[in-house]
Design a protein around this motif. Structure first.
Motif, PDB file in Angstrom:
ATOM      1  N   GLN A   1      -1.084  17.089  -7.921  1.00 28.06           N
ATOM      2  CA  GLN A   1       0.093  15.878  -8.030  1.00 28.06           C
ATOM      3  C   GLN A   1       0.060  14.846  -8.438  1.00 28.06           C
ATOM      4  O   GLN A   1       0.312  13.995  -8.810  1.00 28.06           O
ATOM      5  CB  GLN A   1       0.992  16.794  -6.799  1.00 28.06           C
ATOM      6  N   THR A   2      -0.727  14.068  -6.527  1.00 26.24           N
ATOM      7  CA  THR A   2      -0.990  12.807  -6.531  1.00 26.24           C
ATOM      8  C   THR A   2      -1.687  11.795  -8.162  1.00 26.24           C
ATOM      9  O   THR A   2      -1.060  10.890  -8.180  1.00 26.24           O
ATOM     10  CB  THR A   2      -1.492  12.710  -5.032  1.00 26.24           C
ATOM     11  N   LEU A   3      -3.292  12.890  -8.100  1.00 25.48           N
ATOM     12  CA  LEU A   3      -3.534  12.373  -9.551  1.00 25.48           C
ATOM     13  C   LEU A   3      -2.708  11.992 -10.550  1.00 25.48           C
ATOM     14  O   LEU A   3      -2.939  11.465 -11.163  1.00 25.48           O
ATOM     15  CB  LEU A   3      -4.613  13.409  -9.833  1.00 25.48           C
ATOM     16  N   GLU A   4      -1.435  13.281 -11.082  1.00 28.75           N
ATOM     17  CA  GLU A   4      -0.854  12.867 -11.986  1.00 28.75           C
ATOM     18  C   GLU A   4       0.018  11.297 -11.708  1.00 28.75           C
ATOM     19  O   GLU A   4       0.413  11.070 -12.517  1.00 28.75           O
ATOM     20  CB  GLU A   4       0.462  13.892 -12.041  1.00 28.75           C
ATOM     21  N   HIS A   5      -0.037  11.064 -10.411  1.00 28.17           N
ATOM     22  CA  HIS A   5       0.635   9.421 -10.652  1.00 28.17           C
ATOM     23  C   HIS A   5      -0.170   8.500 -11.031  1.00 28.17           C
ATOM     24  O   HIS A   5       0.721   7.965 -11.174  1.00 28.17           O
ATOM     25  CB  HIS A   5       1.444   9.441  -9.297  1.00 28.17           C
ATOM     26  N   ILE A   6      -1.428   8.314 -10.821  1.00 24.64           N
ATOM     27  CA  ILE A   6      -2.350   7.613 -10.913  1.00 24.64           C
ATOM     28  C   ILE A   6      -2.592   6.764 -12.555  1.00 24.64           C
ATOM     29  O   ILE A   6      -3.035   8.479 -12.978  1.00 24.64           O
ATOM     30  CB  ILE A   6      -3.797   8.404 -10.087  1.00 24.64           C
ATOM     31  N   ALA A   7      -2.763   5.845 -12.497  1.00 24.53           N
ATOM     32  CA  ALA A   7      -2.825   5.149 -13.883  1.00 24.53           C
ATOM     33  C   ALA A   7      -4.445   5.065 -14.211  1.00 24.53           C
ATOM     34  O   ALA A   7      -4.322   5.440 -15.615  1.00 24.53           O
ATOM     35  CB  ALA A   7      -1.483   3.964 -13.856  1.00 24.53           C
ATOM     36  N   ARG A   8      -4.843   4.481 -13.756  1.00 23.60           N
ATOM     37  CA  ARG A   8      -6.049   4.337 -13.369  1.00 23.60           C
ATOM     38  C   ARG A   8      -6.748   3.571 -12.096  1.00 23.60           C
ATOM     39  O   ARG A   8      -5.945   3.618 -10.950  1.00 23.60           O
ATOM     40  CB  ARG A   8      -6.459   2.448 -14.747  1.00 23.60           C
ATOM     41  N   VAL A   9      -8.014   3.754 -12.181  1.00 25.81           N
ATOM     42  CA  VAL A   9      -8.845   3.505 -10.761  1.00 25.81           C
ATOM     43  C   VAL A   9     -10.014   1.923 -11.024  1.00 25.81           C
ATOM     44  O   VAL A   9     -10.646   2.189 -11.683  1.00 25.81           O
ATOM     45  CB  VAL A   9      -9.284   4.459 -10.293  1.00 25.81           C
ATOM     46  N   THR A  10      -9.827   1.563 -10.486  1.00 29.25           N
ATOM     47  CA  THR A  10     -11.481  -0.367 -10.707  1.00 29.25           C
ATOM     48  C   THR A  10     -11.792  -0.281  -9.814  1.00 29.25           C
ATOM     49  O   THR A  10     -11.226  -0.354  -8.658  1.00 29.25           O
ATOM     50  CB  THR A  10     -10.628  -1.409 -11.308  1.00 29.25           C
TER      51      THR A  10
ATOM     52  N   GLN B   1       0.661  -1.299  -0.260  1.00 33.14           N
ATOM     53  CA  GLN B   1      -0.015  -0.239  -0.463  1.00 33.14           C
ATOM     54  C   GLN B   1       0.560   1.437   0.106  1.00 33.14           C
ATOM     55  O   GLN B   1       1.539   1.021   1.147  1.00 33.14           O
ATOM     56  CB  GLN B   1      -0.982   0.224   1.449  1.00 33.14           C
ATOM     57  N   PRO B   2       1.092   1.625  -1.020  1.00 40.53           N
ATOM     58  CA  PRO B   2       1.816   3.230  -1.175  1.00 40.53           C
ATOM     59  C   PRO B   2       0.877   4.352   0.130  1.00 40.53           C
ATOM     60  O   PRO B   2       0.225   4.218   0.280  1.00 40.53           O
ATOM     61  CB  PRO B   2       1.036   4.057  -2.785  1.00 40.53           C
ATOM     62  N   GLU B   3       2.450   5.313   0.028  1.00 41.22           N
ATOM     63  CA  GLU B   3       1.885   6.603   1.091  1.00 41.22           C
ATOM     64  C   GLU B   3       1.113   7.386   0.142  1.00 41.22           C
ATOM     65  O   GLU B   3       0.332   8.438   0.922  1.00 41.22           O
ATOM     66  CB  GLU B   3       3.262   7.155   1.177  1.00 41.22           C
ATOM     67  N   TYR B   4       0.354   7.520  -0.719  1.00 41.56           N
ATOM     68  CA  TYR B   4      -0.164   8.826  -1.687  1.00 41.56           C
ATOM     69  C   TYR B   4      -1.367   8.706  -0.777  1.00 41.56           C
ATOM     70  O   TYR B   4      -2.297   7.584  -0.017  1.00 41.56           O
ATOM     71  CB  TYR B   4      -0.568   8.197  -2.936  1.00 41.56           C
ATOM     72  N   VAL B   5      -1.876   9.926  -0.473  1.00 38.76           N
ATOM     73  CA  VAL B   5      -3.688  10.124  -0.207  1.00 38.76           C
ATOM     74  C   VAL B   5      -4.174  10.303  -1.341  1.00 38.76           C
ATOM     75  O   VAL B   5      -4.481  11.070  -2.058  1.00 38.76           O
ATOM     76  CB  VAL B   5      -2.789  11.495   1.097  1.00 38.76           C
TER      77      VAL B   5
ATOM     78  N   LYS C   1     -15.820  -1.528  -2.961  1.00 34.49           N
ATOM     79  CA  LYS C   1     -14.340  -1.205  -3.248  1.00 34.49           C
ATOM     80  C   LYS C   1     -13.470  -0.441  -4.154  1.00 34.49           C
ATOM     81  O   LYS C   1     -14.330  -0.393  -5.220  1.00 34.49           O
ATOM     82  CB  LYS C   1     -13.921  -2.322  -2.624  1.00 34.49           C
ATOM     83  N   ALA C   2     -12.418  -0.239  -4.581  1.00 34.25           N
ATOM     84  CA  ALA C   2     -12.175   0.409  -5.356  1.00 34.25           C
ATOM     85  C   ALA C   2     -10.289  -0.269  -5.331  1.00 34.25           C
ATOM     86  O   ALA C   2      -9.773   0.307  -4.131  1.00 34.25           O
ATOM     87  CB  ALA C   2     -11.960   2.079  -5.762  1.00 34.25           C
ATOM     88  N   LYS C   3      -9.585  -0.241  -6.515  1.00 33.80           N
ATOM     89  CA  LYS C   3      -8.306  -0.248  -6.570  1.00 33.80           C
ATOM     90  C   LYS C   3      -6.895   1.354  -7.015  1.00 33.80           C
ATOM     91  O   LYS C   3      -8.449   0.842  -8.278  1.00 33.80           O
ATOM     92  CB  LYS C   3      -7.412  -1.347  -7.085  1.00 33.80           C
ATOM     93  N   VAL C   4      -6.586   1.530  -6.821  1.00 32.44           N
ATOM     94  CA  VAL C   4      -5.868   2.553  -7.380  1.00 32.44           C
ATOM     95  C   VAL C   4      -4.247   2.420  -7.734  1.00 32.44           C
ATOM     96  O   VAL C   4      -4.161   2.178  -6.563  1.00 32.44           O
ATOM     97  CB  VAL C   4      -5.729   3.793  -6.540  1.00 32.44           C
ATOM     98  N   TYR C   5      -4.523   2.570  -8.852  1.00 32.88           N
ATOM     99  CA  TYR C   5      -2.927   1.565  -9.484  1.00 32.88           C
ATOM    100  C   TYR C   5      -2.739   2.982 -10.488  1.00 32.88           C
ATOM    101  O   TYR C   5      -3.091   4.060 -10.700  1.00 32.88           O
ATOM    102  CB  TYR C   5      -3.515   0.833 -11.024  1.00 32.88           C
ATOM    103  N   PHE C   6      -1.079   3.057  -9.221  1.00 30.88           N
ATOM    104  CA  PHE C   6      -0.133   3.932  -9.751  1.00 30.88           C
ATOM    105  C   PHE C   6       0.931   3.929 -11.091  1.00 30.88           C
ATOM    106  O   PHE C   6       0.877   2.548 -10.844  1.00 30.88           O
ATOM    107  CB  PHE C   6       0.449   4.307  -8.429  1.00 30.88           C
ATOM    108  N   ASN C   7       1.209   4.633 -10.793  1.00 25.85           N
ATOM    109  CA  ASN C   7       2.438   4.470 -12.168  1.00 25.85           C
ATOM    110  C   ASN C   7       3.706   3.635 -11.696  1.00 25.85           C
ATOM    111  O   ASN C   7       4.050   3.654 -12.492  1.00 25.85           O
ATOM    112  CB  ASN C   7       2.813   5.986 -12.469  1.00 25.85           C
ATOM    113  N   ASP C   8       3.605   4.115 -10.657  1.00 24.49           N
ATOM    114  CA  ASP C   8       5.768   3.088 -10.126  1.00 24.49           C
ATOM    115  C   ASP C   8       5.411   1.953 -10.112  1.00 24.49           C
ATOM    116  O   ASP C   8       5.972   1.208  -9.252  1.00 24.49           O
ATOM    117  CB  ASP C   8       5.798   3.893  -8.394  1.00 24.49           C
ATOM    118  N   GLY C   9       3.535   1.509 -10.407  1.00 21.97           N
ATOM    119  CA  GLY C   9       3.272  -0.413  -9.929  1.00 21.97           C
ATOM    120  C   GLY C   9       2.922  -0.643  -8.885  1.00 21.97           C
ATOM    121  O   GLY C   9       2.723  -1.485  -8.098  1.00 21.97           O
ATOM    122  N   THR C  10       2.657   0.744  -7.815  1.00 21.85           N
ATOM    123  CA  THR C  10       1.944   0.111  -6.533  1.00 21.85           C
ATOM    124  C   THR C  10       0.264   0.799  -6.695  1.00 21.85           C
ATOM    125  O   THR C  10      -0.123   0.749  -7.485  1.00 21.85           O
ATOM    126  CB  THR C  10       2.353   1.204  -5.598  1.00 21.85           C
TER     127      THR C  10
END
Length: 253
Positions: free
Chosen positions: A191-200, A152-156, A234-243
């Motif tokens: 800034q955080t949104l820019e790191h998000i690739a997709r949301v399921t 789980q990444p530290e992104y808020v 429930k949702a999964k937030v996928y970040f560009n760094d793979g987390t």
């Protein structure tokens, strides 16, 4: 045309004109959807709704029953309850414990002009509904497709939602009981949104499809749908760094 002919024509016009207009008006009022809306506006439905709460085939007296989470009453000695002047459209009955815990929720529909509605017996289960809906991390998810991520990444990031009533006339055919339009999205800094690739998103298993992915950053990965009952999304937030970050929210109306 003779004078007598003119008189007959005038009589037919005076008599048959309003008569024809009246017949058309009656047809519109009785048969067409427009007439149904007019009747509902002039004479709004005020149905008498009654039901009974049971557990293990036995009546449950003095338990709280709520109509649309707005009007509460207590069941009588025989487990029965009554709500008066219920409008047309989709509704739901919540049965609550002494601590206001949701035990079960039952939907029902009142048609335009209905005067009385007898609900099927509401049978309480051994496991309260809230226990099945409000799950914690590490337990099986409401949607069996959801699996808790280990990293789980530290992104808020927060999961948000908004629900608004859908007028009966605007509901999709075959989905008249879906009384709410729901929109859910992720809330985070730009800034955080820019790191998000997709949301399921993982909806209740009764949805088809029940797993939906959004990749539009411009609208905060927004998802819209209609629903009749409350549940946990429930949702999964996928970040560009793979987390991957797991989120959940109880959709209350």
């Amino acid at each position: 045309m003779s004078e007598s002919g003119e008189g007959s024509w005038w009589k037919r016009t005076v008599v048959l004109g309003p008569l024809g207009a009246g017949l058309v008006a009656i047809f519109v009022a009785v048969v067409t959807p427009v007439g149904e809306k007019v009747r509902e506006f002039v004479f709004p439905t005020a149905a008498f709704v009654q039901g009974v709460v049971k557990k293990n085939q036995r009546s449950v007296p003095m338990i709280t029953v709520s109509l649309d989470a707005k009007t509460d009453t207590k069941t009588g000695p025989g487990g029965g309850f009554v709500f008066e002047k219920v409008s047309s459209g989709a509704h739901f009955i919540n049965v609550l414990s002494d601590r206001s815990q949701l035990l079960t929720q039952e939907p029902f529909f009142i048609g335009p002009g209905d005067k009385e509605k007898q609900l099927p017996p509401i049978e309480l289960e051994a496991t309260p509904e809230v226990t099945k809906l409000l799950e914690v991390a590490g337990r099986p998810a409401l949607n069996p497709a959801f699996v808790v991520e280990q990293r789980q990444p530290e992104y808020v990031v927060n999961l948000m939602h908004r629900a608004v009533p859908v007028p009966p006339a605007e509901r999709r055919p075959g989905f008249e009981s879906n009384a709410y339009a729901v929109t859910t999205w992720v809330e985070a800094s730009q800034q955080t949104l820019e790191h998000i690739a997709r949301v399921t998103y993982y909806l209740h298993p009764s949805f088809s499809p029940s797993v939906v992915t959004r990749d539009s950053r411009s609208d905060s990965f927004r998802l819209s749908f209609t629903a009749w009952g409350q549940f946990e999304i429930k949702a999964k937030v996928y970040f560009n760094d793979g987390t991957v970050k797991d989120l959940s929210r109880f959709l209350s109306f």
